[in-house]
Design an enzyme around this catalytic site. Structure first.
Site, PDB file in Angstrom:
ATOM      1  N   HIS A  57      40.686 -32.572  11.008  1.00  0.00           N
ATOM      2  CA  HIS A  57      39.444 -32.589  12.114  1.00  0.00           C
ATOM      3  C   HIS A  57      39.691 -31.456  12.887  1.00  0.00           C
ATOM      4  O   HIS A  57      38.836 -30.522  13.289  1.00  0.00           O
ATOM      5  CB  HIS A  57      39.775 -33.741  12.872  1.00  0.00           C
ATOM      6  CG  HIS A  57      38.998 -33.887  13.929  1.00  0.00           C
ATOM      7  ND1 HIS A  57      37.541 -34.731  13.872  1.00  0.00           N
ATOM      8  CD2 HIS A  57      38.855 -33.373  15.149  1.00  0.00           C
ATOM      9  CE1 HIS A  57      37.349 -34.785  15.192  1.00  0.00           C
ATOM     10  NE2 HIS A  57      37.809 -33.972  15.919  1.00  0.00           N
ATOM     11  N   GLU A  58      40.868 -30.903  13.363  1.00  0.00           N
ATOM     12  CA  GLU A  58      41.211 -29.936  14.506  1.00  0.00           C
ATOM     13  C   GLU A  58      40.761 -28.392  13.392  1.00  0.00           C
ATOM     14  O   GLU A  58      40.122 -27.853  14.273  1.00  0.00           O
ATOM     15  CB  GLU A  58      42.590 -29.718  14.769  1.00  0.00           C
ATOM     16  CG  GLU A  58      43.056 -31.114  15.457  1.00  0.00           C
ATOM     17  CD  GLU A  58      41.834 -31.530  16.643  1.00  0.00           C
ATOM     18  OE1 GLU A  58      41.289 -30.570  17.230  1.00  0.00           O
ATOM     19  OE2 GLU A  58      41.638 -32.633  17.194  1.00  0.00           O
TER      20      GLU A  58
END
Lengths: 189, 485
Positions: free
Chosen positions: B146-147
């Site tokens: 996600h990051e």
């Protein structure tokens, strides 16, 4: 006047083809670069295998065939030359490692060994990295091969000896299904 | 297909930039005109732009370092936490980032994570210690993915640009509104400002005040709306990168189930995190003013992805959960996305509990290396004491608020023990055997209250006021400790 237009057109055509040529070179270099990324990970796995076997040997006295299978698969994989040969040999190694990890389940002492746990983490990560970089490699190969086969870039490709690259496919069937049998209970709720 | 997202992002960046720039210019002009009807407008615009340029330069030069420092993040190398490092590297490969991001650990028990990076070549991922303790490999991979998606889709870039604009607008209007307090009683000013009647001047002031109040709100809403959509997109990309929606889903479940506040987070850094760190449990934030979409909805979308892990499947699940077909992803991007199957879960060790223990050990080791000492409070919270703490201070427990005296002698023992365990690890069996043979441990009680002391293995043991036995068994090494009165 007419001469100038002709000259301009000729220059445009030349520039166009130079552009295509440069693009082909760029694509080929990208394929090579992607391959070297996979290769790094494959080599890393080859380096991990002896350590893994060495650590496990002390605990698993009666699993000589498993060790032999892994060692053989590893040396075959290291000897493989072309991308096609490699994908077959590496697929075998993946399968052998999967079966090995299955056997490890029967040796709780080994699984508690810190050294072994660290190696296992490295192995998992390396296999993930192989899988992820394989994706990028195959995408770039597909793009490159399309360019080589399609008009008008195929004219340039043929006259300057650009050849199609091979895909890197590891047969996932054996590799993915084997662990599923034994680890299914540990998947999260 | 990621290229579509990046392109769309770039277009959005430009639009956002344009709108906010217009707001900023208008604001500068109106405020300037209040002071001087003829030339003030231009001066106001120049001033507003000056503030914006200054903030931009500040961010570009060392914004990343400032943010990381504010969040209390420490950079780590691979040997500190191999798993985290490996997972970041995997996702770097999957996302096709040109360079390995720097890896940071934030020393906080609340599970959360964020990524920064104006350029994909120079990015950083930071996760909290609490996150590492709780998540297994697949979940950690989901969070890191996600990051990395934020970096890959240039979200960090977009949000930084938007953040600077927002900051400038807020700053300009705040300065103006504050300056109104010191407004000299009018009439002299009207005369000095050559053209324009007093009525016009009054109207200008009214317009300026309204604008100064509304502009920051408008800009913030714009900023937040974009921030929320980015989160969905990052979830979608993360699933595609890992090919495993359940990993991120259960990570989000775990993160949302923990009720610890992230102390280092503030208004500025809040939108960066994977889960909004400022939302308190039970408080209902209105949809418009939150930086993140509701976490339950994000989980629901991820959990309802059962057929595939590509971005198209995410879109389908998204429409199903929202019960309307709002296009989250541009259709041109969707058409190109090919179907990707969900992969199997990574075989996790059956002794997963031990695994988490080792993770916690690693964190403690990291602190021990930094000369930290450990002490367990009566409520059970393990406190980490920084080396700067003087010896006869009392520490108040961050959880229960009790004051605890630092027992100097005991801390020394712990320090010695930690020093031993930094080296090669002895096997568990070896430890207990040598333990039962070695000389008996003894502890003399000081009083009848709660007492804490360290076993030779480093585990802290507690005696309650009601304890009256002769012997205590250490829970981690099994050694017996004699208690004397």
């Amino acid at each position: 006047m007419f001469g100038w237009i002709l000259l301009g057109l000729a220059a445009a055509v030349v520039f166009y083809f130079v552009g295509i040529y440069n693009q082909l070179v760029r694509l080929r270099n990208r394929v090579k670069n992607m391959w070297s990324q996979i290769d790094v990970q494959l080599k890393r796995r080859h380096d991990l295998v002896p350590n893994l076997v060495e650590t496990a040997k002390g605990y698993m006295k009666h699993e000589r065939e498993t060790f032999e299978e892994i060692t053989k698969a590893r040396s075959r994989a290291m000897g493989a030359g072309s991308v096609g040969d490699k994908s077959k040999a590496e697929g075998n190694l993946t399968g052998a490692l999967g079966r090995f990890m299955l056997v490890v389940e029967n040796y709780p002492d080994l699984k508690a060994n810190q050294n072994f746990l660290a190696l296992q983490e490295e192995l998992t990560s390396t296999e993930n990295k192989i899988a992820f970089s394989r994706q990028g490699y195959n995408d770039s190969v597909l793009f490159f091969n399309n360019k080589i086969q399609m008009f008008p870039s195929n004219v340039i490709a043929n006259s300057f000896n650009f050849t199609e690259e091979e895909f890197f496919e590891i047969e996932e069937a054996g590799e993915r299904k084997v662990p599923k049998v034994s680890f299914s209970e540990s998947t999260e709720s | 297909m990621f290229w579509e997202l990046i392109l769309q992002n770039r277009r959005k960046s430009l639009w956002l930039f344009a709108i906010m720039a217009v707001v900023l210019v208008v604001l500068g002009f109106v405020i300037g005109s209040v002071f001087d009807a003829e030339r003030g407008g231009i001066a106001g615009i120049i001033l507003a732009m000056g503030i914006w340029v200054f903030l931009t330069l500040l961010t570009l030069s060392n914004g990343d370092e400032i943010l990381l420092k504010v969040s209390g993040a420490h950079e780590i190398t691979k040997d500190v936490h191999p798993r985290l490092f490996n997972v970041v590297e995997e996702m770097k490969i999957a996302a096709g980032l040109p360079a390995m991001p720097k890896v940071y650990i934030i020393d906080e028990p609340a599970p959360n994570a964020f990524a920064i990076g104006l350029k994909p070549e120079k990015s950083a991922v930071a996760v909290t210690a609490g996150l590492l303790e709780r998540l297994d490999r697949d979940e950690l991979q989901g969070v890191v993915a996600h990051e990395m998606s934020h970096v890959m889709n240039r979200d960090s870039q977009l949000m930084t640009v938007a953040g600077i604009m927002l900051g400038s607008i807020v700053l300009v209007s705040q300065v103006f509104l504050r300056s109104l307090w010191f407004w000299p009683s009018g009439s002299r000013r009207y005369r000095r400002s050559g053209g324009g009647s007093p009525q016009l001047q009054l109207i200008m002031i009214a317009v300026a005040v309204v604008l100064a109040i509304l502009a920051p709100i408008f800009a913030r809403l714009l900023y937040l709306a974009i921030s929320r959509k980015r989160e969905y997109l990052a979830d979608a990309s993360a699933v595609q990168l890992t090919r495993y929606p359940s990993g991120l889903a259960s990570a989000l479940e775990k993160i949302s189930s923990v009720d610890i506040q992230l102390e280092a987070a503030n208004q500025v850094t809040a939108p960066m995190y994977i889960v909004n760190p400022l939302v308190k449990k039970g408080s209902k934030l209105s949809d418009l003013s939150s930086t993140h979409p509701p976490i339950t909805r994000r989980i629901k979308i991820l959990r309802s992805m059962t057929s595939g892990a590509d971005i198209g499947s995410y879109q389908k699940a998204f429409s199903r959960v929202h019960r309307k077909s709002t296009p989250l992803i541009p259709t041109s991007g969707l058409r190109k996305s090919k179907h990707i199957d969900i992969r199997e879960a990574t075989p996790e060790d059956k002794n997963a509990k031990d695994d988490k223990k080792t993770q916690r050990d690693v964190m403690d080791l990291m602190r021990a290396v930094n000369d930290y000492a450990f002490m367990v409070c009566v409520c059970g919270l393990k406190m980490k004491l920084p080396p700067e703490l003087s010896e006869d201070e009392t520490v108040s427990c961050p959880r229960c608020g009790r004051g605890n005296k630092i027992p100097v002698a005991e801390l020394e023992t712990i320090g010695a023990v930690v020093g031993v365990s930094v080296g090669p690890r002895a096997t568990a069996q070896g430890d207990t055997e040598s333990g039962s043979r070695s000389r008996e441990l003894e502890y003399v009680r000081k009083g009848r209250g709660w007492e804490t002391f360290a076993c030779a293995c480093g585990r802290l043991l507690q005696l309650s006021p009601a304890f009256s036995g002769q012997e205590l068994r250490c829970k981690s090494c099994g050694k017996r400790v004699r208690i004397k009165y």
